[in-house]
Design a protein around this motif. Sequence first.
Motif: not given
Length: 360
Positions: A83-85, A90-94, A102-107
């Motif tokens: 969900q963080i990914m 989705g917030e890339k522009a802002n 915290g998250g997997t290396q794949s993410s």
Amino acid sequence: MKKKLLKLGMFSMALAMTVGLTACGGGEKEQSAASGGDSGKKGSQKLVIYTARDKNVVEQILPKFEELNPDIDVEVMTMGAQQIMERVRGEKANPQADFWWGGTQSSFITAANEGLLESYKPSYADSIPAEYKDAQDRWYGEMLLPEVIMYNSEAVKKEDAPKDWDDLLDPKWKDKILIRGVMASGTMRTIYDAMIYRQDPANPEKGYEWLKKLDANTKEYTQDPTQLYLKLARQEGTLSLWNLQDILLQKELQKQPFDYIYPASGAPILVDGVGIVKGAKNMDAAKKFFDFIFDKDQLKEKADKLFQIPTRTDIDKNEFPDWYKNLDTKQLDLDWMVLADKEKEWMQYWDENIKGKGGK
């Protein structure tokens, strides 16, 4: 910070009822708290963190960081790593977050390739092996998370528990397996990807057949880790697949009747990472937090109290607790670049064609 943690804690307790915990690290959980709101402390700087860390980890680490940095007002949003990914994308522009914790290396590989992460090379970079970080310094692994077989120790004797992955397919475990909802969880997606890869990465059909058999034995896919713990403790199921750190946190800190088997053929060992969000509005504060969580003393304390396996190699292993020194971390042979590349394809197929079909 106290008010923010109180708000987080109250929300989590209401959600979890008697369990009182969301899951880790990298673990992984549904969105359980928005930003901390008005903490009563108005620092001259702000730091917004998106985290998949267990509530116990957050509540131990953040107060120490704020004590050392009283001018930084920290806000936290907790959710699953996948969900963080999606949110950072989705917030890339802002960008709304400064730090992804915290998250997997794949993410993180995917996020780096999509230009979602800033490059930051810390002073201790050389102490972290190349396989645990990005070549362009866009993410670093904070800790290692072996993915193992979890069981209710009151319902299943250790000698009777599955000893390896293929043992989970035995018909005697039908309707005994509970699985945290896969698609929202970086942990579960990695485990399932690893199961496909270990069969034959060039022919995913073999892995799909394996997952069909696992699905036939799976009683339920729980909404989030809290529900997984609750149902496993109630013996609505007796087995699961999960990460070692969260199992130990539940067992030792929450006194839950949980234990684990380290699979004989090896485990997928996640590199649970961190990174600064591209275009972060509070870059200096993000770098301070980055360095804080990699501090040697912090890493040793997290190993002792939070069962974390650090990626830094410049710390004498004798300085760590016995549980870590005695751990045999045999790894499955996996190509993480392949897993990152194939994850979306493989998991979409599983979701659309295997999940809940009962192995049919």
